[in-house]
Design a protein around this motif. Structure first.
Motif, PDB file in Angstrom:
ATOM      1  N   VAL A  74       1.041  -1.092   0.064  1.00  0.00           N
ATOM      2  CA  VAL A  74       0.013   0.079  -0.002  1.00  0.00           C
ATOM      3  C   VAL A  74       0.962   1.215   0.069  1.00  0.00           C
ATOM      4  CG1 VAL A  74      -1.657   1.470   1.417  1.00  0.00           C
ATOM      5  CG2 VAL A  74      -1.871  -1.147   1.091  1.00  0.00           C
ATOM      6  N   ALA A  75       0.934   1.732  -1.093  1.00  0.00           N
ATOM      7  CA  ALA A  75       1.923   2.954  -1.248  1.00  0.00           C
ATOM      8  C   ALA A  75       1.609   3.616  -2.600  1.00  0.00           C
ATOM      9  CB  ALA A  75       3.573   2.476  -1.428  1.00  0.00           C
ATOM     10  N   VAL A  76       2.045   4.773  -3.051  1.00  0.00           N
ATOM     11  CA  VAL A  76       1.756   5.478  -3.911  1.00  0.00           C
ATOM     12  C   VAL A  76       2.578   4.813  -5.212  1.00  0.00           C
ATOM     13  CG1 VAL A  76       2.163   7.876  -5.297  1.00  0.00           C
ATOM     14  CG2 VAL A  76       1.666   7.921  -2.973  1.00  0.00           C
ATOM     15  N   ASN A  77       1.596   4.609  -6.272  1.00  0.00           N
ATOM     16  CA  ASN A  77       2.083   4.022  -7.469  1.00  0.00           C
ATOM     17  C   ASN A  77       3.034   4.494  -8.450  1.00  0.00           C
ATOM     18  OD1 ASN A  77       2.417   1.567  -8.929  1.00  0.00           O
ATOM     19  ND2 ASN A  77       0.503   1.813  -9.994  1.00  0.00           N
ATOM     20  N   ASP A  78       4.320   5.022  -8.020  1.00  0.00           N
ATOM     21  CA  ASP A  78       5.177   5.441  -9.031  1.00  0.00           C
ATOM     22  C   ASP A  78       4.590   6.759  -9.500  1.00  0.00           C
ATOM     23  OD1 ASP A  78       7.719   5.977  -9.966  1.00  0.00           O
ATOM     24  OD2 ASP A  78       7.617   4.725 -11.519  1.00  0.00           O
ATOM     25  N   SER A  79       4.049   7.923  -8.828  1.00  0.00           N
ATOM     26  CA  SER A  79       3.690   8.988  -9.497  1.00  0.00           C
ATOM     27  C   SER A  79       3.822  10.053  -8.332  1.00  0.00           C
ATOM     28  CB  SER A  79       1.937   8.935  -9.707  1.00  0.00           C
ATOM     29  OG  SER A  79       1.199   9.139  -8.637  1.00  0.00           O
ATOM     30  N   PHE A  80       3.715  11.156  -9.131  1.00  0.00           N
ATOM     31  CA  PHE A  80       3.759  12.314  -8.185  1.00  0.00           C
ATOM     32  C   PHE A  80       2.339  12.715  -7.594  1.00  0.00           C
ATOM     33  CE2 PHE A  80       7.212  13.167 -11.321  1.00  0.00           C
ATOM     34  CZ  PHE A  80       8.331  13.563 -10.384  1.00  0.00           C
ATOM     35  N   GLY A  81       2.208  13.717  -6.649  1.00  0.00           N
ATOM     36  CA  GLY A  81       0.936  14.007  -6.050  1.00  0.00           C
ATOM     37  C   GLY A  81       0.136  14.759  -6.661  1.00  0.00           C
ATOM     38  N   GLU A  82      -0.758  15.834  -6.111  1.00  0.00           N
ATOM     39  CA  GLU A  82      -1.450  16.916  -6.662  1.00  0.00           C
ATOM     40  C   GLU A  82      -2.084  17.585  -5.569  1.00  0.00           C
ATOM     41  OE1 GLU A  82      -4.474  13.894  -8.552  1.00  0.00           O
ATOM     42  OE2 GLU A  82      -5.551  15.757  -8.364  1.00  0.00           O
ATOM     43  N   SER A  83      -2.760  18.603  -6.010  1.00  0.00           N
ATOM     44  CA  SER A  83      -3.161  19.624  -4.918  1.00  0.00           C
ATOM     45  C   SER A  83      -4.638  18.816  -4.475  1.00  0.00           C
ATOM     46  CB  SER A  83      -3.733  20.912  -5.676  1.00  0.00           C
ATOM     47  OG  SER A  83      -2.492  21.686  -5.631  1.00  0.00           O
ATOM     48  N   GLY A  84      -4.870  18.821  -3.169  1.00  0.00           N
ATOM     49  CA  GLY A  84      -6.263  18.579  -2.743  1.00  0.00           C
ATOM     50  C   GLY A  84      -6.217  18.467  -1.273  1.00  0.00           C
ATOM     51  N   THR A  85      -7.201  18.041  -0.522  1.00  0.00           N
ATOM     52  CA  THR A  85      -7.260  17.981   0.866  1.00  0.00           C
ATOM     53  C   THR A  85      -6.620  16.411   1.308  1.00  0.00           C
ATOM     54  OG1 THR A  85      -9.219  16.625   1.330  1.00  0.00           O
ATOM     55  CG2 THR A  85      -9.155  19.041   1.225  1.00  0.00           C
ATOM     56  N   PRO A  86      -6.088  16.541   2.444  1.00  0.00           N
ATOM     57  CA  PRO A  86      -5.157  15.302   2.772  1.00  0.00           C
ATOM     58  C   PRO A  86      -6.038  14.005   2.756  1.00  0.00           C
ATOM     59  CG  PRO A  86      -4.659  16.793   4.467  1.00  0.00           C
ATOM     60  CD  PRO A  86      -5.413  17.577   3.364  1.00  0.00           C
TER      61      PRO A  86
END
Lengths: 319, 297
Positions: A280-292
């Protein structure tokens, strides 16, 4: 499932601020440095108590790391503070040469790690910092899960000799660990004993794992939940002991699936006891704006995704 | 809780009575060491090392108060940081010749299992080295940190640094340059090896440094210019002047004009000997110009 409740919520960075003040009281050689983010890092109390032991650096993180390394010559124990992105990726070579390779007793303290930084978006949401830091020989890497644990970890690293990366976050999250806990670097904490699956979680994902564990219990699945607050050195013994019982693993972290806690655990399993494992982790991508909350859901880092991963790994174990 | 225990007195060795002629003799031996070390492993950086020999000899044999028994925390001692770590041959030679370790060890330079790594490091615990350097631009920040720690410890000894002029192209140098005057870090003397050369050619061609004096002054430094950084008497005079200007609210910067390769005629004044080792014939030609004064290692 052991019952975890909380009466209060606070940000882990406030735990850092409280721990820093306490570390400063215990050791007169503790000094703090900040690159123009005093309020965000919750350093105000330390600065008020020990103004002469605080150094404002300005927006110059590379200089901050170098100054911290230099201050150790003369016996100081410097704590640097800025966002996780500016604490690691921006100053990797400075940390590598002046701190890690030079074996300097610098504590690199990083707030606003991961997606939960929220609205500022991907420029600030570093998801690679654990990987960057754990690859440096001699570097200790710690990612505590709540206010109390962050405070205890901050006090503990002041007493540990050697470079440390301490990673914490921005949002207000439940406080569910003991206020008077003894933080032992490199020693995993068994949150809940179980037999069906081992969930190894770090940072903000520990609370998500607890929530998942409660729902899994209702579904008749008895999950062992272990908090790996120290990613390096990794508590291999605790991991192998749990896996010997459960025979399958889910790792959970607020980090890229490449290079984080999951990869560290996978290495241990491959070498000693290969069992099915899900990340369970971020799948090799950047994030983005939004609420936590929105971001954790969208990028698959909440309790629901932990449950899905458990179901998947249980199926694989069953085969 | 861990608190550093400071000795009340250190055996600081400041050879303040040594005369210029004796310093020149030491410099000649150091230059021999440099070319022999670089020849011995057929790699390393002789040009900048030779150019900075007079500065480092003056610093370690006359100017600095320091203890070759080597204590990392340097309580009550002056400290030197080499930011341009590639001129490690001159640093190692000066450290050994001033008593930090046996000169015989110079023969291991850049070889497997040596404490004398290509670029200086604390990793192998070589006495006299307090920080790794090689990746450029980091030494001034480290020196500022050490100077701040000295102030907190009420230790009024000084911190010295050396930087390449090409190294000033690194942005971190200017972060540090901005920080030190703002925070009145006036126990710091930073020297720029102003030889006008870098790997790819003259600095003016690669990336102009512009008016360096005006730049450092604009950042708030007390700047001293020295035209003859390979004239021992002038180097000593410049360093003594710089020392006299410390403690007055400003960090001190010395712009030290040197000749890359100084002391070996065919290596002088060109970037071509930045990172090239002499062959047997060239070694002999170089050594013929440099009297053996302290005994070769």
């Amino acid at each position: 499932m052991k019952k975890y409740t909380y009466t209060d919520k606070k940000d882990t960075r406030s735990g850092f601020g409280a721990g820093l003040l306490e570390a400063g009281k215990r050791n007169p050689n503790v000094v703090a440095l900040c690159a123009d983010l005093v309020g965000s890092l919750k350093m105000d109390a330390f600065i008020k108590e020990f103004p002469e032991r605080f150094q404002q650096i300005g927006i110059a993180e590379a200089n901050m790391i170098g100054i911290a390394a230099g201050m150790t010559i003369g016996g100081k124990v410097p704590f640097t503070g800025t966002f996780a992105n500016f604490s690691t990726g921006r100053v990797y070579d400075q940390i590598r040469q002046s701190v890690a390779y030079s074996d300097k007793n610098v504590k690199i303290c990083a707030s606003h790690a991961g997606l939960t930084l929220g609205e500022d978006g991907a420029t600030h949401q570093i998801l690679e910092d654990i990987g960057l830091m754990k690859m440096l020989p001699g570097m200790t890497v710690i990612n505590p899960c709540d206010y109390n644990q962050t405070k205890a970890a901050t006090i503990a690293i002041a007493e540990h000799h050697g470079p440390v990366y301490l990673r914490f976050g921005r949002p207000v999250v439940p406080i569910f660990t003991d206020a008077d806990q003894k933080f032992e670097i490199g020693k995993a904490w068994v949150v809940n004993e179980g037999v069906d699956v081992s969930i190894f979680a770090t940072g903000h994902l520990v609370w998500e794992a607890i929530k998942a564990g409660e729902k899994l219990a209702e579904m008749g699945i008895d999950a062992e939940i272990i908090n790996i607050h120290t990613i390096k050195p990794l508590d291999e013994e605790a991991i192998l002991k749990s896996v010997a019982k459960t025979r399958c693993v889910v790792s959970a972290e607020e980090h890229n699936r490449l290079g984080g806690l999951g990869d560290s655990i996978a290495q241990v399993l491959i070498k000693h006891d290969p069992v099915p494992m899900e990340y369970v982790a971020v799948n090799d991508s950047f994030g983005e704006s939004g609420t936590p909350d929105q971001l954790m859901k969208k990028y698959g880092l909440d309790d629901e995704n932990i449950i899905k991963a458990v179901q998947k790994v249980l199926q694989r174990k069953g085969k | 809780m861990s608190t550093t225990v400071y000795p009340t007195e250190t055996k600081a060795a400041a050879g303040s009575n040594i005369d210029t002629e004796k310093l020149k003799e030491v410099a000649s031996q150091v230059r021999r060491d440099i070319v022999r070390m670089v020849h011995g492993c057929q790699s390393g950086h002789p040009g900048g090392s030779l150019g900075c020999t007079d500065f480092l000899v003056a610093l370690y044999f006359k100017i600095m108060k320091h203890d070759p028994a080597f204590h990392m925390d340097a309580v009550g001692e002056d400290v030197f940081f080499l930011s341009n770590g590639h001129i490690s041959p001159v640093f190692y030679s000066v450290l050994s010749r001033s008593g930090y370790f046996d000169a015989k060890e110079l023969a291991t330079f850049r070889k497997l299992d040596s404490r004398l790594q290509g670029h200086p490091t604390t990793h192998e615990h070589l006495p006299g080295v307090r920080i790794a350097s090689g990746s450029l631009g980091q030494g001034l920040s480290v020196a500022i940190g050490c100077a701040l720690a000295k102030k907190l410890n009420k230790d009024n000894s000084l911190v010295f640094t050396l930087h390449g002029d090409g190294e000033l192209q690194e942005g971190q140098v200017w972060e540090a340059a901005m920080f030190a005057p703002h925070n009145k870090v006036d126990n710091l003397i930073a020297t720029v090896d102003y030889n006008g050369q870098q790997i790819d050619g003259p600095t003016e061609k690669v990336l102009s440094l512009g008016n360096l004096k005006a730049k450092w002054e604009a950042f708030g430094w007390d700047v001293i210019e020295a035209e003859h950084g390979n004239d021992m008497a002038e180097v000593v005079k410049t360093l003594e002047l710089a020392k006299s200007r410390t403690g007055q609210g400003k960090p001190v910067c010395i712009l030290l004009k040197t000749a890359m390769g100084a002391g070996v005629d065919f290596m002088m004044g060109s970037h071509k000997w930045h990172g090239v080792a002499p062959n047997d014939e060239q070694l002999a030609a170089a050594l013929a110009q440099l009297p053996e004064t302290l005994g070769d290692y």
